[in-house]
Design a protein around this motif. Structure first.
Motif, mmCIF file in Angstrom:
data_model
loop_
_atom_site.group_PDB
_atom_site.id
_atom_site.type_symbol
_atom_site.label_atom_id
_atom_site.label_comp_id
_atom_site.label_asym_id
_atom_site.label_seq_id
_atom_site.Cartn_x
_atom_site.Cartn_y
_atom_site.Cartn_z
ATOM 1 N N ILE A 101 0.749 -1.191 -0.004
ATOM 2 C CA ILE A 101 0.035 -0.053 0.091
ATOM 3 C C ILE A 101 0.737 1.333 -0.079
ATOM 4 O O ILE A 101 2.207 1.320 0.500
ATOM 5 C CB ILE A 101 -1.087 -0.011 1.366
ATOM 6 C CG1 ILE A 101 -0.018 0.065 2.659
ATOM 7 C CG2 ILE A 101 -1.950 -0.995 1.086
ATOM 8 C CD1 ILE A 101 -0.951 0.310 3.671
ATOM 9 N N GLY A 102 0.237 2.332 -0.317
ATOM 10 C CA GLY A 102 1.089 3.470 -0.248
ATOM 11 C C GLY A 102 1.113 3.761 1.214
ATOM 12 O O GLY A 102 0.588 3.567 2.094
ATOM 13 N N ALA A 103 2.344 4.671 1.806
ATOM 14 C CA ALA A 103 2.508 4.978 2.930
ATOM 15 C C ALA A 103 1.174 5.865 3.674
ATOM 16 O O ALA A 103 0.779 6.855 3.095
ATOM 17 C CB ALA A 103 3.819 6.172 2.953
ATOM 18 N N PRO A 104 0.677 5.277 4.499
ATOM 19 C CA PRO A 104 -0.438 6.058 5.165
ATOM 20 C C PRO A 104 -0.224 7.308 5.944
ATOM 21 O O PRO A 104 1.102 7.585 6.199
ATOM 22 C CB PRO A 104 -0.945 4.990 6.227
ATOM 23 C CG PRO A 104 -0.378 3.776 5.820
ATOM 24 C CD PRO A 104 0.995 4.092 5.119
ATOM 25 N N HIS B 74 -3.542 -8.563 -10.094
ATOM 26 C CA HIS B 74 -2.141 -8.246 -10.228
ATOM 27 C C HIS B 74 -1.863 -6.954 -8.976
ATOM 28 O O HIS B 74 -0.924 -6.903 -8.445
ATOM 29 C CB HIS B 74 -1.670 -7.879 -11.516
ATOM 30 C CG HIS B 74 -1.499 -8.973 -12.426
ATOM 31 N ND1 HIS B 74 -0.664 -8.788 -13.495
ATOM 32 C CD2 HIS B 74 -1.774 -10.391 -12.431
ATOM 33 C CE1 HIS B 74 -0.562 -9.990 -14.210
ATOM 34 N NE2 HIS B 74 -1.467 -10.859 -13.444
ATOM 35 N N VAL B 75 -3.015 -6.231 -8.671
ATOM 36 C CA VAL B 75 -2.838 -4.963 -8.015
ATOM 37 C C VAL B 75 -2.579 -5.637 -6.704
ATOM 38 O O VAL B 75 -1.937 -4.824 -5.796
ATOM 39 C CB VAL B 75 -4.194 -4.411 -7.796
ATOM 40 C CG1 VAL B 75 -5.229 -4.800 -7.322
ATOM 41 C CG2 VAL B 75 -3.852 -3.030 -7.248
ATOM 42 N N PHE C 90 1.421 3.120 -12.562
ATOM 43 C CA PHE C 90 -0.014 2.553 -12.967
ATOM 44 C C PHE C 90 -0.867 2.566 -12.322
ATOM 45 O O PHE C 90 -2.118 3.020 -12.177
ATOM 46 C CB PHE C 90 0.302 1.164 -13.790
ATOM 47 C CG PHE C 90 -1.133 0.821 -14.153
ATOM 48 C CD1 PHE C 90 -1.662 1.076 -15.379
ATOM 49 C CD2 PHE C 90 -1.812 -0.269 -13.392
ATOM 50 C CE1 PHE C 90 -2.872 0.350 -15.777
ATOM 51 C CE2 PHE C 90 -2.755 -0.931 -13.835
ATOM 52 C CZ PHE C 90 -3.428 -0.449 -15.249
ATOM 53 N N CYS C 91 -0.629 1.967 -11.113
ATOM 54 C CA CYS C 91 -1.591 1.883 -9.816
ATOM 55 C C CYS C 91 -2.072 3.080 -9.215
ATOM 56 O O CYS C 91 -2.894 3.332 -8.784
ATOM 57 C CB CYS C 91 -1.099 0.842 -8.781
ATOM 58 S SG CYS C 91 -0.860 -0.973 -9.564
ATOM 59 N N ASP D 99 2.061 0.128 -5.449
ATOM 60 C CA ASP D 99 1.250 0.228 -4.397
ATOM 61 C C ASP D 99 -0.072 0.482 -4.710
ATOM 62 O O ASP D 99 -0.368 0.950 -5.740
ATOM 63 C CB ASP D 99 1.871 1.371 -3.421
ATOM 64 C CG ASP D 99 3.409 1.241 -3.187
ATOM 65 O OD1 ASP D 99 3.636 -0.052 -3.110
ATOM 66 O OD2 ASP D 99 4.028 2.106 -2.897
ATOM 67 N N ILE D 100 -1.064 0.112 -3.757
ATOM 68 C CA ILE D 100 -2.416 0.645 -3.913
ATOM 69 C C ILE D 100 -2.824 1.857 -3.102
ATOM 70 O O ILE D 100 -2.404 1.621 -2.167
ATOM 71 C CB ILE D 100 -3.206 -0.365 -3.204
ATOM 72 C CG1 ILE D 100 -2.967 -2.038 -3.926
ATOM 73 C CG2 ILE D 100 -4.857 -0.077 -3.783
ATOM 74 C CD1 ILE D 100 -4.249 -3.121 -3.272
#
Length: 241
Positions: free
Chosen positions: A62-65, A179-180, A235-236, A187-188
Protein backbone atom coordinates in the motif's frame (compact mmCIF):
# COMPACT_ATOMS: atom_id res chain seq x y z
CA UNK A 1 -13.52 6.72 -17.22
CA UNK A 2 -12.38 9.54 -14.95
CA UNK A 3 -10.61 8.52 -11.76
CA UNK A 4 -13.28 10.09 -9.57
CA UNK A 5 -16.06 8.21 -11.33
CA UNK A 6 -14.09 4.96 -11.18
CA UNK A 7 -13.60 5.31 -7.42
CA UNK A 8 -17.33 5.93 -6.88
CA UNK A 9 -18.28 2.86 -8.93
CA UNK A 10 -15.62 0.74 -7.23
CA UNK A 11 -16.91 1.66 -3.77
CA UNK A 12 -20.53 0.90 -4.69
CA UNK A 13 -19.71 -2.48 -6.23
CA UNK A 14 -17.30 -3.37 -3.44
CA UNK A 15 -19.71 -2.53 -0.64
CA UNK A 16 -22.50 -4.49 -2.35
CA UNK A 17 -20.33 -7.62 -2.47
CA UNK A 18 -18.93 -7.21 1.03
CA UNK A 19 -22.42 -6.96 2.54
CA UNK A 20 -22.94 -10.51 1.25
CA UNK A 21 -19.43 -11.75 2.07
CA UNK A 22 -20.60 -14.78 4.08
CA UNK A 23 -22.23 -16.18 0.94
CA UNK A 24 -18.83 -16.29 -0.73
CA UNK A 25 -16.21 -16.72 2.03
CA UNK A 26 -17.07 -19.04 4.90
CA UNK A 27 -15.32 -21.69 6.98
CA UNK A 28 -17.39 -24.90 7.10
CA UNK A 29 -17.81 -25.66 10.80
CA UNK A 30 -20.90 -27.86 11.04
CA UNK A 31 -20.33 -31.62 11.21
CA UNK A 32 -21.53 -32.54 7.72
CA UNK A 33 -19.61 -29.75 5.96
CA UNK A 34 -16.45 -30.55 7.92
CA UNK A 35 -16.70 -34.21 6.93
CA UNK A 36 -16.84 -33.23 3.26
CA UNK A 37 -13.81 -30.93 3.52
CA UNK A 38 -11.79 -33.53 5.42
CA UNK A 39 -12.53 -36.15 2.78
CA UNK A 40 -11.64 -33.77 -0.05
CA UNK A 41 -8.33 -32.86 1.58
CA UNK A 42 -7.36 -36.49 2.09
CA UNK A 43 -8.40 -37.51 -1.43
CA UNK A 44 -6.88 -34.53 -3.24
CA UNK A 45 -3.84 -33.15 -1.43
CA UNK A 46 -3.12 -34.36 2.08
CA UNK A 47 -1.69 -37.49 3.67
CA UNK A 48 -2.83 -36.07 6.99
CA UNK A 49 -6.27 -37.09 8.25
CA UNK A 50 -8.88 -34.58 9.43
CA UNK A 51 -7.42 -31.47 7.71
CA UNK A 52 -10.00 -28.67 7.42
CA UNK A 53 -7.82 -25.88 6.00
CA UNK A 54 -4.33 -24.48 5.42
CA UNK A 55 -3.34 -21.02 6.67
CA UNK A 56 -0.65 -18.53 5.67
CA UNK A 57 -0.02 -14.80 5.58
CA UNK A 58 0.77 -12.64 2.56
CA UNK A 59 1.60 -8.94 2.16
CA UNK A 60 -0.33 -6.51 -0.02
CA UNK A 61 1.64 -3.35 -0.77
CA UNK A 62 0.00 0.00 0.00
CA UNK A 63 1.00 3.64 -0.24
CA UNK A 64 2.45 5.17 2.92
CA UNK A 65 -0.56 5.98 5.15
CA UNK A 66 -0.98 9.45 6.60
CA UNK A 67 -1.50 8.10 10.12
CA UNK A 68 0.63 5.55 11.99
CA UNK A 69 2.82 5.05 8.95
CA UNK A 70 5.49 3.15 10.87
CA UNK A 71 3.24 0.22 11.83
CA UNK A 72 2.54 -0.51 8.16
CA UNK A 73 6.24 -0.98 7.38
CA UNK A 74 6.93 -4.72 7.12
CA UNK A 75 10.20 -6.62 7.54
CA UNK A 76 10.94 -6.22 3.81
CA UNK A 77 10.79 -2.45 4.32
CA UNK A 78 7.71 -1.53 2.33
CA UNK A 79 4.26 -0.49 3.53
CA UNK A 80 1.67 -3.25 3.45
CA UNK A 81 -1.24 -5.08 4.99
CA UNK A 82 -0.51 -8.53 6.40
CA UNK A 83 -3.37 -10.62 5.01
CA UNK A 84 -4.24 -13.99 6.57
CA UNK A 85 -5.61 -16.55 4.11
CA UNK A 86 -7.13 -19.94 4.95
CA UNK A 87 -7.72 -22.12 1.89
CA UNK A 88 -9.62 -25.31 1.13
CA UNK A 89 -8.67 -28.28 -1.06
CA UNK A 90 -9.88 -26.71 -4.31
CA UNK A 91 -8.00 -23.40 -3.83
CA UNK A 92 -11.12 -21.74 -2.44
CA UNK A 93 -10.61 -19.13 0.30
CA UNK A 94 -12.39 -20.25 3.46
CA UNK A 95 -11.36 -17.41 5.76
CA UNK A 96 -9.62 -14.07 5.32
CA UNK A 97 -8.36 -11.31 7.58
CA UNK A 98 -7.09 -8.19 5.80
CA UNK A 99 -7.28 -5.70 8.68
CA UNK A 100 -3.77 -5.74 10.11
CA UNK A 101 -0.68 -3.68 9.20
CA UNK A 102 2.47 -5.10 7.66
CA UNK A 103 4.38 -5.09 10.95
CA UNK A 104 1.85 -7.45 12.58
CA UNK A 105 3.08 -11.00 13.15
CA UNK A 106 1.16 -13.86 11.54
CA UNK A 107 0.48 -15.34 14.99
CA UNK A 108 -1.07 -12.06 16.17
CA UNK A 109 -3.28 -11.81 13.08
CA UNK A 110 -4.77 -15.28 13.51
CA UNK A 111 -5.30 -14.77 17.25
CA UNK A 112 -7.38 -11.68 16.49
CA UNK A 113 -9.41 -13.46 13.82
CA UNK A 114 -12.88 -14.89 14.26
CA UNK A 115 -11.66 -18.31 13.15
CA UNK A 116 -9.40 -18.52 16.24
CA UNK A 117 -12.30 -18.12 18.64
CA UNK A 118 -14.57 -20.50 16.73
CA UNK A 119 -11.99 -23.29 16.51
CA UNK A 120 -11.07 -22.88 20.18
CA UNK A 121 -14.72 -23.50 21.03
CA UNK A 122 -14.59 -26.71 18.97
CA UNK A 123 -11.36 -27.91 20.58
CA UNK A 124 -11.17 -31.66 21.10
CA UNK A 125 -12.76 -32.62 17.81
CA UNK A 126 -10.75 -34.44 15.15
CA UNK A 127 -9.79 -31.52 12.92
CA UNK A 128 -6.59 -29.74 11.94
CA UNK A 129 -5.66 -26.39 10.48
CA UNK A 130 -2.13 -26.54 9.04
CA UNK A 131 0.32 -23.64 9.33
CA UNK A 132 4.03 -22.88 9.20
CA UNK A 133 6.41 -22.02 12.04
CA UNK A 134 5.05 -18.47 12.24
CA UNK A 135 1.90 -19.83 13.89
CA UNK A 136 1.42 -21.21 17.42
CA UNK A 137 0.93 -24.94 17.81
CA UNK A 138 -2.47 -25.63 19.42
CA UNK A 139 -4.81 -28.65 19.77
CA UNK A 140 -6.32 -27.69 16.40
CA UNK A 141 -3.48 -25.84 14.61
CA UNK A 142 -0.64 -28.09 13.47
CA UNK A 143 2.81 -26.63 12.74
CA UNK A 144 6.20 -28.17 11.83
CA UNK A 145 8.79 -29.39 14.31
CA UNK A 146 11.38 -26.66 14.93
CA UNK A 147 14.21 -28.91 16.11
CA UNK A 148 14.15 -31.95 13.90
CA UNK A 149 15.27 -35.43 14.84
CA UNK A 150 15.99 -37.89 12.03
CA UNK A 151 13.16 -40.26 11.20
CA UNK A 152 9.44 -39.69 11.89
CA UNK A 153 9.79 -35.97 12.70
CA UNK A 154 11.52 -35.28 9.40
CA UNK A 155 8.87 -37.24 7.49
CA UNK A 156 6.14 -35.37 9.42
CA UNK A 157 7.59 -32.01 8.38
CA UNK A 158 7.89 -33.11 4.75
CA UNK A 159 4.24 -34.21 4.68
CA UNK A 160 3.07 -31.01 6.33
CA UNK A 161 5.12 -28.84 3.97
CA UNK A 162 3.76 -30.67 0.94
CA UNK A 163 0.19 -29.99 2.09
CA UNK A 164 0.98 -26.39 3.03
CA UNK A 165 1.98 -25.66 -0.57
CA UNK A 166 -1.73 -25.56 -1.32
CA UNK A 167 -2.21 -22.21 0.42
CA UNK A 168 0.86 -20.79 -1.34
CA UNK A 169 -0.66 -21.87 -4.63
CA UNK A 170 -4.01 -20.33 -3.65
CA UNK A 171 -2.35 -17.00 -2.87
CA UNK A 172 -0.43 -17.21 -6.14
CA UNK A 173 -3.62 -17.79 -8.13
CA UNK A 174 -5.38 -14.95 -6.29
CA UNK A 175 -2.56 -12.52 -7.08
CA UNK A 176 -2.33 -13.87 -10.61
CA UNK A 177 -5.96 -12.96 -11.14
CA UNK A 178 -5.60 -9.56 -9.47
CA UNK A 179 -2.11 -8.19 -10.09
CA UNK A 180 -2.88 -5.14 -7.97
CA UNK A 181 -2.51 -7.40 -4.90
CA UNK A 182 1.04 -8.38 -5.88
CA UNK A 183 3.69 -6.06 -4.44
CA UNK A 184 5.51 -5.90 -7.79
CA UNK A 185 2.31 -4.57 -9.31
CA UNK A 186 2.75 -1.36 -7.32
CA UNK A 187 1.29 0.18 -4.19
CA UNK A 188 -2.48 0.51 -3.89
CA UNK A 189 -2.96 4.21 -3.31
CA UNK A 190 -5.92 4.06 -0.96
CA UNK A 191 -6.24 4.23 2.81
CA UNK A 192 -5.51 0.94 4.64
CA UNK A 193 -9.22 0.56 5.38
CA UNK A 194 -10.07 0.88 1.69
CA UNK A 195 -7.29 -1.52 0.67
CA UNK A 196 -8.67 -4.04 3.14
CA UNK A 197 -12.00 -3.91 1.30
CA UNK A 198 -10.24 -4.27 -2.06
CA UNK A 199 -8.55 -7.44 -0.80
CA UNK A 200 -11.87 -8.88 0.41
CA UNK A 201 -13.53 -8.05 -2.92
CA UNK A 202 -10.73 -9.80 -4.84
CA UNK A 203 -11.08 -12.85 -2.58
CA UNK A 204 -14.84 -12.96 -3.22
CA UNK A 205 -14.32 -12.77 -6.98
CA UNK A 206 -11.61 -15.44 -6.72
CA UNK A 207 -14.06 -17.79 -4.98
CA UNK A 208 -16.70 -17.11 -7.61
CA UNK A 209 -14.13 -18.05 -10.27
CA UNK A 210 -13.25 -21.25 -8.37
CA UNK A 211 -16.92 -22.21 -8.05
CA UNK A 212 -17.41 -21.51 -11.76
CA UNK A 213 -14.35 -23.66 -12.51
CA UNK A 214 -12.65 -20.93 -14.47
CA UNK A 215 -9.10 -21.67 -15.52
CA UNK A 216 -6.49 -20.67 -12.95
CA UNK A 217 -4.09 -17.96 -14.22
CA UNK A 218 -1.05 -20.05 -13.31
CA UNK A 219 0.53 -19.43 -16.70
CA UNK A 220 0.98 -15.78 -15.77
CA UNK A 221 4.34 -15.51 -14.07
CA UNK A 222 4.70 -12.65 -11.63
CA UNK A 223 8.05 -11.46 -10.26
CA UNK A 224 9.03 -12.91 -6.90
CA UNK A 225 7.65 -11.04 -3.89
CA UNK A 226 11.12 -11.32 -2.36
CA UNK A 227 12.18 -8.59 -4.76
CA UNK A 228 11.74 -4.91 -4.02
CA UNK A 229 8.24 -3.61 -4.81
CA UNK A 230 7.62 -0.77 -7.19
CA UNK A 231 7.36 -2.14 -10.72
CA UNK A 232 4.21 -0.67 -12.23
CA UNK A 233 3.70 1.68 -9.27
CA UNK A 234 2.80 4.66 -11.47
CA UNK A 235 0.06 2.66 -13.18
CA UNK A 236 -1.59 1.76 -9.87
CA UNK A 237 -1.40 5.34 -8.66
CA UNK A 238 -3.17 6.55 -11.78
CA UNK A 239 -5.88 3.91 -11.84
CA UNK A 240 -6.69 3.50 -8.16
CA UNK A 241 -6.33 6.98 -6.67
Amino acid sequence: MLQGNFSKVLRRVMNAFIRQVKQFISMPLDASALAVVKRQFQEMVSRFPHVIGVVDGTHVAIGAPKHNEEIYMNRKLFHSLNVMVVCGPSLQILSLNAKYPGSAHDAHVIRQSGIWQRLRMMEGQDMWLLGDREYPCTPWLMTPYCKLRPGPQSEFNSMLTATRQLVERTIGVLKGRFHVLHCNGGDIMYSPEMVSKVVVLCAILHNIAVRSRLEHPESEELPSEDEEPGVGRTFCQQILC
